[in-house]
Scaffold this active site. Structure first.
Site, mmCIF file in Angstrom:
data_model
loop_
_atom_site.group_PDB
_atom_site.id
_atom_site.type_symbol
_atom_site.label_atom_id
_atom_site.label_comp_id
_atom_site.label_asym_id
_atom_site.label_seq_id
_atom_site.Cartn_x
_atom_site.Cartn_y
_atom_site.Cartn_z
ATOM 1 N N GLU A 133 0.815 -1.302 0.140
ATOM 2 C CA GLU A 133 0.047 -0.035 -0.014
ATOM 3 C C GLU A 133 0.788 1.390 -0.055
ATOM 4 O OE1 GLU A 133 -2.963 -0.133 3.167
ATOM 5 O OE2 GLU A 133 -3.046 -2.201 2.906
ATOM 6 N N CYS A 166 -3.530 1.340 7.426
ATOM 7 C CA CYS A 166 -2.585 0.725 6.664
ATOM 8 C C CYS A 166 -2.578 -1.139 6.769
ATOM 9 C CB CYS A 166 -1.069 1.156 7.451
ATOM 10 S SG CYS A 166 0.323 0.430 6.429
#
Length: 346
Positions: free
Chosen positions: A89, A323
């Site tokens: 990510e 996250c």
């Protein structure tokens, strides 16, 4: 693909250091080769010019956009596919910032982090780190890069420092706008101080209590919060950049009066700023996100007591994209429940 292997290929094709510098600069800045004062046909060796289309295709394939998840705060979480089928990510941040990942997974196992639940799968290469920046620059300008995504940068130190050097020399990013985040591996303080590019430093603190920190960060180096702050202060004075101390605020865990006293003891008078971030809720974990009013009151108290504190919200709250969460939804991770002692138990 490592940056060293890219450089070696260019040299094998006849590139001198200035040619290598030009190709890497154009790549990391995301600009066409035919821009600038020197045109490729008049400047680059024939072997390099001939190989550029194939090399460009390989560089582009290192990071591809799988999905983008814009947030109301101006951020956008990007799920990025790597060439081997793994995914990481990146986060486009407000004001032209970018958060990048340095590992697929993470070995530190922070108990409140989704990434830490799957362990370390593999390192992200220096080329893949730069490729995240290049991909982000196709979406919007990037003037700041923070290494706060998936992974512990200190556990991939050579690759991260290679990427930081390229970003700081050819990537048109100021050194203080490159932020190295770590739980506090002692090797970091020595290596960062020796680098051509000395990034700003962010240290994951999360508590002033050694025993609680060992619970929350079970595989972090066994240094106390006092030792962490001491090492951070030395680096801050060396570089002239204040250290950013990260504090994920967990209701009933590290938000009590005793922790406020501990923060003041550790950080008052230091060349530092405390980034306090209310926990980004993850299903199946026992941690709770405190109210914004409670978090704001804590930050105000710390200000009054002499600690510069910035209350921040984790980008992606409204898209359930903390996250590791985008990758976790795509990869369907093993589910488990974790119990951590409360603050008064440490």
């Amino acid at each position: 693909m490592q940056l060293t292997s890219i450089r070696q290929r260019l040299r094998a094709l006849g590139a001198l250091p200035l040619h290598e510098q030009r190709v890497l600069r154009d790549w990391v800045q995301g600009r066409p080769y035919d821009q600038g004062r020197r045109r490729p046909n008049d400047f680059l060796p024939l072997g390099v010019r001939t190989a550029l289309p194939a090399l460009d295709a390989e560089l582009q394939a290192m990071a591809r956009l799988i999905s983008s998840h814009p947030g109301e705060d101006g951020s956008a979480r990007l799920l990025v596919g790597l060439a081997d089928g793994q995914a990481v990510e990146s986060v486009l941040l407000p004001r032209d910032g970018l958060c990048v990942s340095s590992q697929v997974g993470c070995a530190v196992g922070c108990q409140f982090c989704m990434t830490g639940r799957e362990g370390l799968i593999r390192q992200v290469s220096s080329g893949e780190i730069i490729a995240q920046v290049v991909l982000a620059r196709t979406q919007r300008p990037v003037k700041k890069v923070v290494f706060m995504g998936m992974g512990e940068p200190a556990h991939n130190l050579d690759n991260v420092l290679d990427a930081i050097e390229l970003l700081g020399t050819e990537g048109n990013i100021g050194h203080k706008n490159l932020v190295f985040s770590t739980v506090g591996d002692p090797r970091v303080f020595e290596r960062l101080a020796q680098g051509v590019v000395k990034p700003a430093l962010a240290l994951s603190l999360h508590t002033s209590k050694p025993a609680l920190r060992e619970q929350l960060l079970p595989r972090a180096p066994r240094i106390t919060p006092e030792q962490l702050v001491e090492a951070g202060e030395q680096y801050a004075r060396l570089t002239g950049y204040p250290v950013q101390y990260q504090w994920t605020l967990l209701e009933g865990i590290n938000d009590g009066e005793d922790e406020i006293d501990g923060i003041v003891r550790l950080l008052k008078g230091k060349y530092a700023v405390l980034n306090m971030i209310p926990y980004n809720t993850i299903p199946d974990l026992a941690f709770k996100r405190p109210s914004w009013e409670s978090a704001r009151a804590i930050a105000a108290t710390l200000h009054q007591r002499g600690v510069l504190t910035k209350l921040r919200d984790s980008a992606g709250q409204d898209v359930d994209g903390g996250c590791g969460q985008l990758r976790a939804r795509a990869a369907a991770p093993v589910r488990r429940t974790i119990t951590i002692g409360r603050a008064d138990a440490a």
